[in-house]
Scaffold this motif. Structure first.
Motif, mmCIF file in Angstrom:
data_model
loop_
_atom_site.group_PDB
_atom_site.id
_atom_site.type_symbol
_atom_site.label_atom_id
_atom_site.label_comp_id
_atom_site.label_asym_id
_atom_site.label_seq_id
_atom_site.Cartn_x
_atom_site.Cartn_y
_atom_site.Cartn_z
ATOM 1 N N THR A 333 0.858 -1.181 0.000
ATOM 2 C CA THR A 333 0.000 0.000 0.000
ATOM 3 C C THR A 333 0.893 1.228 0.000
ATOM 4 O OG1 THR A 333 -1.664 -1.230 1.240
ATOM 5 C CG2 THR A 333 -1.884 1.159 1.168
ATOM 6 N N LEU A 334 0.889 1.991 -1.088
ATOM 7 C CA LEU A 334 1.862 3.057 -1.279
ATOM 8 C C LEU A 334 1.241 4.449 -1.277
ATOM 9 C CD1 LEU A 334 3.836 1.232 -4.098
ATOM 10 C CD2 LEU A 334 4.424 1.345 -1.689
ATOM 11 N N GLY A 335 -0.006 4.559 -1.655
ATOM 12 C CA GLY A 335 -0.654 5.864 -1.692
ATOM 13 C C GLY A 335 -1.329 6.195 -0.378
ATOM 14 N N VAL A 336 -1.551 7.484 -0.128
ATOM 15 C CA VAL A 336 -2.239 7.914 1.090
ATOM 16 C C VAL A 336 -3.734 7.638 0.981
ATOM 17 C CG1 VAL A 336 -2.798 9.886 2.553
ATOM 18 C CG2 VAL A 336 -0.510 9.671 1.565
ATOM 19 N N LEU A 337 -4.294 7.940 -0.175
ATOM 20 C CA LEU A 337 -5.700 7.673 -0.429
ATOM 21 C C LEU A 337 -5.838 6.449 -1.327
ATOM 22 C CD1 LEU A 337 -7.075 11.275 -1.097
ATOM 23 C CD2 LEU A 337 -7.067 10.004 1.057
ATOM 24 N N VAL A 338 -6.990 5.779 -1.218
ATOM 25 C CA VAL A 338 -7.237 4.577 -2.008
ATOM 26 C C VAL A 338 -7.092 4.863 -3.505
ATOM 27 C CG1 VAL A 338 -9.026 2.941 -2.691
ATOM 28 C CG2 VAL A 338 -8.663 3.462 -0.264
ATOM 29 N N ALA A 339 -7.699 5.956 -3.970
ATOM 30 C CA ALA A 339 -7.627 6.287 -5.399
ATOM 31 C C ALA A 339 -6.194 6.562 -5.835
ATOM 32 C CB ALA A 339 -8.509 7.497 -5.692
ATOM 33 N N ILE A 356 -10.619 4.485 -12.287
ATOM 34 C CA ILE A 356 -10.345 4.128 -10.898
ATOM 35 C C ILE A 356 -11.595 3.603 -10.209
ATOM 36 C CG2 ILE A 356 -9.631 5.028 -8.658
ATOM 37 C CD1 ILE A 356 -7.818 6.981 -10.116
ATOM 38 N N GLU A 357 -12.697 4.321 -10.340
ATOM 39 C CA GLU A 357 -13.924 3.889 -9.669
ATOM 40 C C GLU A 357 -14.404 2.547 -10.199
ATOM 41 O OE1 GLU A 357 -15.377 5.014 -7.012
ATOM 42 O OE2 GLU A 357 -13.793 6.516 -6.835
ATOM 43 N N GLY A 358 -14.235 2.329 -11.503
ATOM 44 C CA GLY A 358 -14.631 1.046 -12.078
ATOM 45 C C GLY A 358 -13.803 -0.104 -11.530
ATOM 46 N N LEU A 359 -12.494 0.103 -11.396
ATOM 47 C CA LEU A 359 -11.633 -0.944 -10.854
ATOM 48 C C LEU A 359 -11.948 -1.211 -9.387
ATOM 49 C CD1 LEU A 359 -8.119 -0.154 -12.402
ATOM 50 C CD2 LEU A 359 -9.678 -2.010 -12.972
ATOM 51 N N LEU A 360 -12.188 -0.145 -8.614
ATOM 52 C CA LEU A 360 -12.519 -0.335 -7.211
ATOM 53 C C LEU A 360 -13.835 -1.094 -7.062
ATOM 54 C CD1 LEU A 360 -11.510 3.135 -5.700
ATOM 55 C CD2 LEU A 360 -10.305 0.960 -5.479
ATOM 56 N N ALA A 361 -14.794 -0.789 -7.914
ATOM 57 C CA ALA A 361 -16.058 -1.522 -7.865
ATOM 58 C C ALA A 361 -15.846 -2.990 -8.224
ATOM 59 C CB ALA A 361 -17.067 -0.884 -8.815
ATOM 60 N N ALA A 366 -16.119 -0.375 -3.989
ATOM 61 C CA ALA A 366 -16.864 0.707 -4.626
ATOM 62 C C ALA A 366 -17.076 1.877 -3.667
ATOM 63 C CB ALA A 366 -18.215 0.193 -5.119
ATOM 64 N N GLY A 367 -16.842 3.090 -4.171
ATOM 65 C CA GLY A 367 -17.069 4.289 -3.394
ATOM 66 C C GLY A 367 -16.032 4.583 -2.329
ATOM 67 N N MET A 368 -14.920 3.856 -2.325
ATOM 68 C CA MET A 368 -13.915 4.022 -1.279
ATOM 69 C C MET A 368 -12.670 4.760 -1.769
ATOM 70 S SD MET A 368 -14.238 0.267 0.568
ATOM 71 C CE MET A 368 -13.070 0.706 1.852
ATOM 72 N N GLY A 369 -12.741 5.375 -2.940
ATOM 73 C CA GLY A 369 -11.570 6.049 -3.501
ATOM 74 C C GLY A 369 -11.029 7.165 -2.631
ATOM 75 N N GLY A 370 -11.895 7.840 -1.851
ATOM 76 C CA GLY A 370 -11.453 8.947 -1.022
ATOM 77 C C GLY A 370 -10.996 8.551 0.367
ATOM 78 N N ARG A 371 -11.062 7.263 0.707
ATOM 79 C CA ARG A 371 -10.659 6.834 2.046
ATOM 80 C C ARG A 371 -9.141 6.746 2.155
ATOM 81 N NH1 ARG A 371 -13.770 1.822 4.661
ATOM 82 N NH2 ARG A 371 -11.942 2.076 6.015
ATOM 83 N N GLU A 372 -8.646 6.956 3.359
ATOM 84 C CA GLU A 372 -7.218 6.772 3.594
ATOM 85 C C GLU A 372 -6.899 5.287 3.623
ATOM 86 O OE1 GLU A 372 -5.458 8.808 6.840
ATOM 87 O OE2 GLU A 372 -6.497 10.685 6.458
ATOM 88 N N THR A 373 -5.795 4.905 2.995
ATOM 89 C CA THR A 373 -5.427 3.496 2.934
ATOM 90 C C THR A 373 -5.137 2.935 4.323
ATOM 91 O OG1 THR A 373 -3.136 4.172 2.485
ATOM 92 C CG2 THR A 373 -4.526 3.658 0.595
ATOM 93 N N GLN A 380 -9.243 -5.708 2.691
ATOM 94 C CA GLN A 380 -9.471 -4.569 1.800
ATOM 95 C C GLN A 380 -8.168 -4.113 1.143
ATOM 96 O OE1 GLN A 380 -11.329 -2.040 4.731
ATOM 97 N NE2 GLN A 380 -13.390 -2.386 3.886
ATOM 98 N N GLN A 381 -7.068 -4.160 1.897
ATOM 99 C CA GLN A 381 -5.778 -3.793 1.317
ATOM 100 C C GLN A 381 -5.369 -4.764 0.216
ATOM 101 O OE1 GLN A 381 -3.328 -3.642 4.841
ATOM 102 N NE2 GLN A 381 -3.488 -1.433 4.983
ATOM 103 N N GLN A 382 -5.669 -6.046 0.395
ATOM 104 C CA GLN A 382 -5.351 -7.001 -0.663
ATOM 105 C C GLN A 382 -6.203 -6.741 -1.900
ATOM 106 O OE1 GLN A 382 -2.677 -8.228 -0.590
ATOM 107 N NE2 GLN A 382 -2.494 -10.230 0.371
ATOM 108 N N ARG A 383 -7.465 -6.387 -1.706
ATOM 109 C CA ARG A 383 -8.308 -6.048 -2.852
ATOM 110 C C ARG A 383 -7.779 -4.803 -3.563
ATOM 111 N NH1 ARG A 383 -13.605 -8.003 -2.927
ATOM 112 N NH2 ARG A 383 -14.044 -9.555 -1.341
ATOM 113 N N LEU A 384 -7.294 -3.850 -2.775
ATOM 114 C CA LEU A 384 -6.709 -2.647 -3.363
ATOM 115 C C LEU A 384 -5.466 -2.999 -4.174
ATOM 116 C CD1 LEU A 384 -6.546 0.402 -3.707
ATOM 117 C CD2 LEU A 384 -5.409 0.525 -1.475
ATOM 118 N N ALA A 385 -4.661 -3.935 -3.668
ATOM 119 C CA ALA A 385 -3.480 -4.362 -4.414
ATOM 120 C C ALA A 385 -3.875 -4.991 -5.747
ATOM 121 C CB ALA A 385 -2.659 -5.349 -3.585
ATOM 122 N N VAL A 386 -4.975 -5.731 -5.764
ATOM 123 C CA VAL A 386 -5.464 -6.312 -7.019
ATOM 124 C C VAL A 386 -5.905 -5.207 -7.975
ATOM 125 C CG1 VAL A 386 -7.226 -7.780 -8.068
ATOM 126 C CG2 VAL A 386 -6.118 -8.492 -5.937
ATOM 127 N N ALA A 387 -6.606 -4.194 -7.455
ATOM 128 C CA ALA A 387 -7.033 -3.072 -8.302
ATOM 129 C C ALA A 387 -5.834 -2.354 -8.893
ATOM 130 C CB ALA A 387 -7.896 -2.107 -7.486
#
Length: 705
Positions: A333-339, A356-361, A366-373, A380-387
C-alpha cells in the motif's frame, strides 16, 4: 516508458543493497532501476525528516547528527547515481519544507554520508575519507567564495553588519577598563577576517568538512559495520534486460531447475508447466516447497536449468506484462488515499486513462476512492493491491500467498475475485498458497513438495486438544470500558474499540477471534501496554497491587503477527540475550522451552523459516519472564506443519503456567489449546463461548461483561 512506471513491480524485490555479506558485487549500469528509485525515496525521505526536524524544532538539533545514516547506508549499498538523485530530490524537498539553511545542512549531510558509505563499500580506510572530504570541502569552498564574489552587494551588506556588531561589542567593552583590550582584540580580529574573508571562509569550510569526515568515519562507519550482516541486495525477482516486446503469455516451463547461489540442494527440480491466457492456476505447497521460487521464474527470472519460453518479455511491473500481489497487505500500500494507490507509479498519461472507480467496484471497494489506505482492513488492502495490478492491464497476475494474512471470509472473497478475473480480462491468474481450500476454484492445481511436482501433498494431522495440567488462578488482567479512537479529536479520527470489559485469569489461554478490521490488533497493543486506551482502563493484577498495564511495560509481552519485525540482532542467541536471557545456559533453556535445537543459537536471523522465527520470538519472550504473553495472529503465513507445531508449543507454554492471550481468526486450530473464546466484531465484544475447564472447580466463564 519511465522508471517510475515500474516502481510498483520493482518494489516486490524488497529494499536491499549492493552488498552480500562482506563481498562486493557488480553494480548495475545505465538508468536508475525501480529498486534504486524506491530505496532512494525511502532513505531520502528519512534524511529529509531528520534534517527538517533538527533544523526547526528547538532542542532537536542532535537529530542532524544521525541524519547521515540513511544516506550512508544508501552509499554503502548502491552506486553514486542513486546517491546523487536522492540527494538532489531530498535537498529540494527540504528547501521547500524548511528553507535555505536546512537545505544547506542536508547537502553537507549527504556529502559526508556519501563519502563514508562509498569508502566502506569499496573497503577503503581513513586516508581515503580525508582525501575525499578535502576534495568535497574544496569544491564547496570554491562555490561559496564564488557566490560571495558574484553577489558583492549582499557580501558588503553582510560584512558591514558583522563589522558594526564587532564595533558595538568593542564600545561596550570600553566601558570597563579591564575588558577594553578584549573588545579591541575582537574588533581587530574581525577586521582581519573580513579583509581575508575568502581565505577564512574557504579554509573554514575545508577544515569543517575534513573534521566532519573523520568524526563520521568512526561514528557513522561503526553503524555501517554493524549493518553489514544484513542481507545484501535482494535480487530474488531480478531478471536480465529483455528488449523484446512485453508478452508474458503463454509461458512454458520444461524440466526447469533452480538452485540459489551457495545452496547445497535445488529449490526447484524437473518442473513442467504451461500457463496461458484465460486460466486460473493454483500452486499449492508447504513452506519451503519451492512455490515462491516458481513464481520468480514465471515473473522473468531465468532458471539455472531447463527452458522457459514465452513470446516476449515477462515485463514485471510494466503495462501489459506481469503483476504481483504479495503476502503482506500493508507492504504494497503506497498511496495515502485509495484512489491514489491504484495509479501510484503510473505515468500521468496512463494514469489519466484508468477508470479508478470502475476498478474499485470490480474488486469490491466501490465508493472508497477517497478513504485513507491506513483505515483499510487487511482484506481490503489485498483487494486494493489487485485493483492497482489491474490498472497496469497485466497479462499475467501472480498472487503469491496473498490469502495467508487475512481472515477466512476475506480469503474466500479474495479467491473468488481472483478466479473471476480471467473470465473478464484477457489474462491468466496464478495463485500461490498452502491452503488446499483456496485451490478449489482453480482450473488446474500444481502441487509442490521438496521443489518437485507431486500428485498430492503429504497430510498433516490437525492439532489435538491438550488437557489442562494445572488449575487457573485469580484475575491477572482486567479491562473495564476500554475504547480507543485513532487520531482522536481530528477530522481523521477512526474509532477502533468500544466499551470492552474483559477478565483474564492467571494461567489461562484466552482466544480472541474476529475478522480483519474488527479491532483485534488494537486490543492486543492495549493489553500489552504499548497503547494507552482513549477511554476505560486496562489493569495488571500483580501479587500485591493493581497497576495500569501501560506503566508496567514488559510484564505483558506482545508477539507480533510478523515475527521478523521483532528480531533485531544478528544471531538467535544474541536476540534471546537482548530480551533478558543472560548467558549460554539461559539461551539454551529458552530454546528448549520452545522446542528448538540449542545449536540454533549461532544461526543468523536471516536463515530462519517463518515457523522458526515465531519460535525464536517466543523463546526471547520466555527469557524475559513476562506475566502474560499476547500473541497477534501466531499462525498467519504458516503451512499445516508449522501451524500444528506452534499450537503444540502454545499448549506446552500454557501447561507451564504462562498466561496466554491469542489474537487470531484461526478458530479451528487455536481452540485445541485455548480454554475460552471471545469474539470481536466492529470493535465490540459480541459473545462469549465458554468451554469448561479441565479442573471442574475452576470455571472459565464470566470474562465478558
Amino acid at each position: 516508458m519511465t522508471d517510475s512506471y515500474r516502481i510498483r513491480g520493482g518494489l516486490a524485490a524488497g529494499l536491499g543493497g549492493a552488498r552480500a555479506g562482506n563481498s562486493e558485487v557488480a553494480l548495475p549500469k545505465g538508468a536508475l532501476r525501480p529498486i534504486e528509485l524506491a530505496t532512494g525515496a525511502v532513505l531520502g525521505g528519512a534524511t529529509v525528516g531528520l534534517v527538517t526536524v533538527g533544523s526547526l524544532v528547538p532542542f532537536a538539533a542532535a537529530l542532524q547528527l544521525v541524519a547521515a545514516v540513511p544516506i550512508g547506508l544508501l552509499a554503502h549499498r548502491y552506486r553514486f547515481r542513486t546517491q546523487l538523485a536522492t540527494a538532489i530530490a531530498a535537498t529540494l524537498v527540504t528547501f521547500v519544507a524548511a528553507g535555505l539553511l536546512a537545505a544547506e545542512n542536508l547537502v553537507g549531510v549527504a556529502i559526508i554520508g556519501g563519502i563514508v558509505g562509498t569508502v566502506k563499500r569499496r573497503r577503503g580506510g581513513l586516508p581515503a575519507v580525508v582525501v575525499l572530504s578535502t576534495l568535497a570541502g574544496t569544491i564547496m569552498a570554491g562555490l561559496t567564495v564564488g557566490l560571495l564574489l558574484v553577489f558583492a552587494r549582499s557580501r558588503h551588506l553582510l560584512f558591514d553588519a558583522i563589522r558594526n556588531s564587532a564595533k558595538g561589542l568593542e564600545n561596550i567593552a570600553a566601558r570597563q577598563s579591564s575588558l577594553e583590550p578584549l573588545g579591541r582584540a575582537v574588533a581587530d580580529f574581525t577586521d582581519t577576517v573580513l579583509h581575508w574573508w575568502w581565505a577564512f571562509v574557504g579554509g573554514g569550510i575545508i577544515a569543517a568538512m575534513v573534521v566532519s569526515g573523520v568524526v563520521s568515519w568512526f561514528v557513522l562507519g561503526s553503524v555501517l559495520d554493524r549493518l553489514t550482516w544484513l542481507p545484501g541486495r535482494n535480487d530474488l525477482l531480478d531478471a536480465p534486460e529483455d528488449d523484446r516486446p512485453v508478452a508474458p503469455l503463454p509461458v512454458t516451463l520444461r524440466d526447469v531447475t533452480f538452485r540459489y547461489q551457495g545452496a547445497r540442494t535445488e529449490a526447484l527440480s524437473g518442473i513442467d508447466l504451461t500457463v496461458d491466457i484465460g486460466e486460473f492456476v493454483a500452486i499449492v505447497g508447504h513452506n519451503g516447497s519451492g512455490k515462491s521460487t516458481l513464481t520468480r521464474i514465471l515473473a522473468g527470472r531465468p532458471p539455472t536449468g531447463g527452458t522457459v519460453t514465452r513470446p516476449g518479455a515477462a515485463g514485471l511491473g510494466v503495462r501489459g506484462g506481469t503483476a504481483m500481489v504479495l503476502q503482506r497487505p500493508e507492504s504494497q500500500t503506497l498511496g495515502v488515499l485509495v484512489a491514489d494507490d491504484v495509479v501510484w507509479g503510473l505515468p500521468t498519461e496512463y494514469a489519466a486513462e484508468v477508470d479508478i472507480e470502475g476498478l474499485l467496484a470490480e474488486v469490491g471497494l466501490a465508493g472508497m476512492g477517497g478513504r485513507e489506505t491506513a483505515t483499510l482492513s487487511g482484506g481490503q488492502q489485498q483487494r486494493l493491491a489487485v485493483a492497482a495490478a489491474l490498472a497496469r492491464q497485466p497479462t499475467l497476475l501472480i498472487a503469491d500467498e496473498a490469502t495467508s494474512m487475512i481472515d477466512p471470509e476475506g480469503r474466500q472473497e479474495l479467491v473468488a475475485l481472483l478466479a473471476a478475473l480471467p473470465r473478464r480480462h484477457p489474462m491468466a491468474v496464478v495463485l500461490v498458497t498452502h491452503h488446499e481450500a483456496d485451490a478449489a476454484a482453480a482450473d488446474r492445481v500444481v502441487h509442490l513438495a521438496g521443489g518437485r511436482s507431486v500428485e498430492h501433498l503429504p497430510a498433516w494431522p490437525r492439532p489435538m486438544s491438550d488437557p489442562r495440567q494445572r488449575p487457573m488462578g485469580e484475575t491477572i488482567l482486567e479491562l473495564r470500558g476500554v475504547g480507543h479512537t485513532y487520531n482522536r479529536g481530528t477530522p481523521w479520527e477512526a474509532p477502533a474499540l468500544h466499551g470492552i470489559d474483559l477478565d483474564v485469569r492467571r494461567g489461562e489461554a484466552l482466544l480472541i477471534v474476529g475478522g480483519n478490521g474488527s479491532g483485534k490488533s488494537t486490543l492486543a497493543w492495549i493489553m500489552a501496554g504499548l497503547t494507552q486506551p482513549s477511554t476505560g482502563s486496562c489493569d495488571l493484577h500483580e501479587f500485591t497491587r493493581i497497576r495500569p498495564v501501560h506503566k508496567r511495560i514488559g510484564a505483558v509481552q506482545l508477539a507480533f503477527q510478523h515475527s521478523r519485525l521483532q528480531l533485531q540482532r544478528q544471531t538467535v542467541g544474541e536476540e534471546i540475550e537482548d530480551w533478558g536471557g543472560r548467558g549460554t545456559y539461559a539461551v539454551a533453556k529458552a530454546l528448549d522451552a520452545v522446542g528448538l535445537d540449542r545449536a540454533l543459537a549461532s544461526r543468523s536471523i536471516e536463515e530462519l523459516s517463518g515457523g522458526q522465527a515465531k519460535r525464536v520470538v517466543l523463546a526471547a519472550i520466555v527469557a524475559s519472564h513476562p506475566q502474560v504473553v499476547v500473541l497477534d495472529e501466531p499462525l498467519a503465513g504458516l503451512d499445516p506443519e508449522g501451524r500444528a507445531g506452534v499450537v503444540d508449543l502454545l499448549a506446552r507454554l500454557r501447561n507451564s503456567g504462562l498466561t496466554l492471550i491469542v489474537i487470531s481468526h484461526d478458530v479451528a486450530d487455536m481452540e485445541a489449546v485455548c480454554d475460552r473464546t471471545v469474539h470481536l466484531r466492529d470493535g465490540r465484544l459480541v459473545e462469549n463461548d465458554a468451554a469448561p475447564a479441565a479442573f471442574g472447580s475452576h470455571d472459565v466463564s464470566g470474562g465478558v461483561r
